[in-house]
Design a protein around this motif. Structure first.
Motif, PDB file in Angstrom:
ATOM      1  N   ASN A  52       0.808  -1.221   0.000  1.00  0.00           N
ATOM      2  CA  ASN A  52       0.000   0.000   0.000  1.00  0.00           C
ATOM      3  C   ASN A  52       0.844   1.274   0.000  1.00  0.00           C
ATOM      4  N   ASP A  53       2.157   1.133   0.011  1.00  0.00           N
ATOM      5  CA  ASP A  53       3.031   2.300  -0.067  1.00  0.00           C
ATOM      6  C   ASP A  53       2.910   2.932  -1.450  1.00  0.00           C
ATOM      7  N   SER A  54       2.688   4.233  -1.499  1.00  0.00           N
ATOM      8  CA  SER A  54       2.428   4.904  -2.778  1.00  0.00           C
ATOM      9  C   SER A  54       3.621   4.818  -3.720  1.00  0.00           C
ATOM     10  N   THR A  55       4.846   4.796  -3.180  1.00  0.00           N
ATOM     11  CA  THR A  55       6.026   4.698  -4.028  1.00  0.00           C
ATOM     12  C   THR A  55       6.086   3.348  -4.725  1.00  0.00           C
ATOM     13  N   ALA A  56       5.763   2.285  -3.991  1.00  0.00           N
ATOM     14  CA  ALA A  56       5.829   0.942  -4.558  1.00  0.00           C
ATOM     15  C   ALA A  56       4.634   0.628  -5.445  1.00  0.00           C
ATOM     16  N   SER A  57       3.452   1.112  -5.066  1.00  0.00           N
ATOM     17  CA  SER A  57       2.234   0.726  -5.776  1.00  0.00           C
ATOM     18  C   SER A  57       1.859   1.676  -6.910  1.00  0.00           C
ATOM     19  N   GLU A  60      -1.767   6.664  -4.970  1.00  0.00           N
ATOM     20  CA  GLU A  60      -1.785   7.588  -3.839  1.00  0.00           C
ATOM     21  C   GLU A  60      -3.153   7.514  -3.175  1.00  0.00           C
ATOM     22  N   PRO A  61      -3.256   6.908  -1.972  1.00  0.00           N
ATOM     23  CA  PRO A  61      -4.563   6.748  -1.338  1.00  0.00           C
ATOM     24  C   PRO A  61      -5.158   8.080  -0.911  1.00  0.00           C
ATOM     25  N   GLU A  62      -6.473   8.189  -1.023  1.00  0.00           N
ATOM     26  CA  GLU A  62      -7.167   9.405  -0.591  1.00  0.00           C
ATOM     27  C   GLU A  62      -7.108   9.539   0.918  1.00  0.00           C
ATOM     28  N   ASN A  63      -7.212   8.415   1.608  1.00  0.00           N
ATOM     29  CA  ASN A  63      -7.152   8.394   3.068  1.00  0.00           C
ATOM     30  C   ASN A  63      -6.010   7.479   3.487  1.00  0.00           C
ATOM     31  N   LYS A  64      -4.878   8.071   3.886  1.00  0.00           N
ATOM     32  CA  LYS A  64      -3.712   7.263   4.250  1.00  0.00           C
ATOM     33  C   LYS A  64      -3.919   6.504   5.556  1.00  0.00           C
ATOM     34  N   ASP A  65      -4.959   6.878   6.310  1.00  0.00           N
ATOM     35  CA  ASP A  65      -5.260   6.190   7.559  1.00  0.00           C
ATOM     36  C   ASP A  65      -6.503   5.320   7.432  1.00  0.00           C
ATOM     37  N   ALA A  66      -6.804   4.875   6.215  1.00  0.00           N
ATOM     38  CA  ALA A  66      -7.979   4.031   6.008  1.00  0.00           C
ATOM     39  C   ALA A  66      -7.854   2.759   6.833  1.00  0.00           C
ATOM     40  N   PRO A  67      -8.931   2.328   7.463  1.00  0.00           N
ATOM     41  CA  PRO A  67      -8.850   1.150   8.330  1.00  0.00           C
ATOM     42  C   PRO A  67      -8.604  -0.133   7.538  1.00  0.00           C
ATOM     43  N   THR A  68      -7.904  -1.059   8.163  1.00  0.00           N
ATOM     44  CA  THR A  68      -7.653  -2.377   7.575  1.00  0.00           C
ATOM     45  C   THR A  68      -8.681  -3.364   8.114  1.00  0.00           C
ATOM     46  N   TYR A  69      -9.228  -4.197   7.241  1.00  0.00           N
ATOM     47  CA  TYR A  69     -10.079  -5.290   7.710  1.00  0.00           C
ATOM     48  C   TYR A  69      -9.529  -6.583   7.112  1.00  0.00           C
ATOM     49  N   LYS A  84     -10.545   4.865  -1.912  1.00  0.00           N
ATOM     50  CA  LYS A  84     -10.287   5.617  -3.129  1.00  0.00           C
ATOM     51  C   LYS A  84      -8.845   6.129  -3.138  1.00  0.00           C
ATOM     52  N   GLY A  85      -8.318   6.263  -4.342  1.00  0.00           N
ATOM     53  CA  GLY A  85      -6.979   6.801  -4.506  1.00  0.00           C
ATOM     54  C   GLY A  85      -6.805   7.346  -5.910  1.00  0.00           C
ATOM     55  N   SER A  86      -5.602   7.796  -6.220  1.00  0.00           N
ATOM     56  CA  SER A  86      -5.334   8.344  -7.553  1.00  0.00           C
ATOM     57  C   SER A  86      -4.061   7.717  -8.110  1.00  0.00           C
ATOM     58  N   ALA A  87      -4.080   7.461  -9.404  1.00  0.00           N
ATOM     59  CA  ALA A  87      -2.918   6.929 -10.112  1.00  0.00           C
ATOM     60  C   ALA A  87      -2.889   7.562 -11.492  1.00  0.00           C
ATOM     61  N   GLN A  88      -1.750   8.198 -11.816  1.00  0.00           N
ATOM     62  CA  GLN A  88      -1.581   8.871 -13.104  1.00  0.00           C
ATOM     63  C   GLN A  88      -2.726   9.844 -13.375  1.00  0.00           C
ATOM     64  N   GLY A  89      -3.124  10.552 -12.320  1.00  0.00           N
ATOM     65  CA  GLY A  89      -4.142  11.582 -12.455  1.00  0.00           C
ATOM     66  C   GLY A  89      -5.563  11.083 -12.519  1.00  0.00           C
ATOM     67  N   GLU A  90      -5.780   9.779 -12.312  1.00  0.00           N
ATOM     68  CA  GLU A  90      -7.119   9.205 -12.396  1.00  0.00           C
ATOM     69  C   GLU A  90      -7.573   8.726 -11.024  1.00  0.00           C
ATOM     70  N   ASN A  91      -8.836   9.035 -10.673  1.00  0.00           N
ATOM     71  CA  ASN A  91      -9.392   8.588  -9.404  1.00  0.00           C
ATOM     72  C   ASN A  91      -9.857   7.138  -9.521  1.00  0.00           C
ATOM     73  N   ILE A  92      -9.488   6.324  -8.538  1.00  0.00           N
ATOM     74  CA  ILE A  92      -9.740   4.887  -8.612  1.00  0.00           C
ATOM     75  C   ILE A  92     -10.314   4.396  -7.291  1.00  0.00           C
ATOM     76  N   TYR A  93     -11.327   3.561  -7.385  1.00  0.00           N
ATOM     77  CA  TYR A  93     -11.800   2.829  -6.218  1.00  0.00           C
ATOM     78  C   TYR A  93     -11.105   1.474  -6.242  1.00  0.00           C
ATOM     79  N   TYR A  94     -10.584   1.015  -5.095  1.00  0.00           N
ATOM     80  CA  TYR A  94      -9.761  -0.191  -5.126  1.00  0.00           C
ATOM     81  C   TYR A  94      -9.916  -1.021  -3.860  1.00  0.00           C
ATOM     82  N   LEU A  95      -9.555  -2.283  -3.989  1.00  0.00           N
ATOM     83  CA  LEU A  95      -9.390  -3.200  -2.866  1.00  0.00           C
ATOM     84  C   LEU A  95      -7.999  -3.793  -3.001  1.00  0.00           C
ATOM     85  N   ASN A  96      -7.215  -3.703  -1.932  1.00  0.00           N
ATOM     86  CA  ASN A  96      -5.831  -4.142  -1.960  1.00  0.00           C
ATOM     87  C   ASN A  96      -5.622  -5.145  -0.822  1.00  0.00           C
TER      88      ASN A  96
END
Length: 297
Positions: A52-57, A60-69, A84-96
């Motif tokens: 989930n590190d933005s450099t590796a993945s 860029e997460p919208e909420n860096k403190d999003a809870p883990t389940y 939600k996060g952004s990659a290459q200027g695009e907003n993305i909903y994701y599950l990681n």
């Protein structure tokens, strides 16, 4: 997966599985990291943070403190971050999600540009929980995927150049001080060239002193790296040394080929690196690429 999703092949040797729907919007990727390429004692939670590190993945997460389940995947407990996060200027909903097996950690990544929890959560959870690892055996990574055709990269000031495979890409931000930097990310190959003017370092500094400083402060700051015997080299009239370094960076085990060269006005470093697991197969190529380095004096 939903019946309209299509599996895609990939040249990325780390990517095990990739599929998307017919609109090329929602999709899934699965990749893995060998435990042998990680520091001893690395846990599933550590790897999930790495995934989930933005450099590796690249996300860029919208909420860096999003809870883990957690989800139940292939009979195991898997930590998950969804949001939600952004990659290459695009907003993305994701599950990681991160999953641990005997030899590897797996990343299960579902995504939908412009998606939302209401539209995607149930489907993403169902797909993630259907994943099964059928073969976790260690495999040798094919290092022959770099192109045999070469390209010449030149520094912005026109003073340095090097030839590397044509399918490597110029990759900013590998090093803030780099004069040239490139990568073949699909195969975990990276390189930078750093050139430093002697007049800025002190005209009386020697190559030995420069080497000692870089090794102590950059290559092996905590004194725990495994360092090979130093080999003398001469490249396009410049004398220097070459050394192999095996070390740990952010829980990853990395192998480097460092080359230090002295010209009339500069000290230069040419640095190639990859994961330790494939370093022995890659280092000969790195040294061959380094032999093409030249400077305009």
């Amino acid at each position: 997966m939903p019946s309209d999703w299509k599996v895609f092949s990939s040249e990325n040797v780390q990517l095990l599985f990739s599929a998307m729907d017919q609109q090329a919007s929602r999709g899934i990727t699965i990749n893995r990291i060998a435990k042998s390429d990680l520091t001893a004692g690395t846990t599933l939670e550590d790897v999930h943070k790495l995934f989930n590190d933005s450099t590796a993945s690249g996300l860029e997460p919208e909420n860096k403190d999003a809870p883990t389940y957690t989800l139940h995947i292939d009979g195991k407990t898997a930590p998950v971050i969804e949001g939600k996060g952004s990659a290459q200027g695009e907003n993305i909903y994701y599950l990681n999600a991160a999953l641990e097996a005997e030899h590897h950690f797996y990343r299960i990544f579902l995504f939908h540009p412009g998606g939302s929890a209401s539209a995607d959560h149930e489907d993403f959870v169902r797909i993630a929980e259907s994943v099964k690892i059928l073969n976790d055996e260690l495999t040798m990574v094919d290092t022959g995927r770099s192109s045999y055709t070469k390209q010449t990269l030149t520094s912005e000031d026109g003073l340095s150049q090097i030839q590397i495979p044509s399918n490597w890409l110029v990759t900013p931000n590998l090093s803030s001080d780099a004069d040239i930097e490139a990568a073949f990310v699909s195969n975990e190959d990276y390189m930078v060239v750093l050139r430093e003017a002697k007049e800025e370092l002190g005209n009386d500094i020697t190559l030995q002193e420069y080497y000692n400083y870089i090794m102590k402060n950059n290559a092996d700051p905590d004194g725990t790296a495994s360092i090979s015997e130093r080999t003398p080299v001469k490249i396009h009239g410049m004398n220097g040394w070459q050394v192999e370094v095996l070390t740990e960076v952010d829980q990853m085990r990395i192998g480097y080929v460092y080359t230090f060269l002295e010209s009339t006005n500069y000290f230069s470093q040419i640095i190639f690196w990859t994961t330790e697991g494939r370093f022995d197969k890659a280092k000969a190529d790195y040294k061959n690429y380094t032999e093409t380095y030249s400077e305009t004096l």
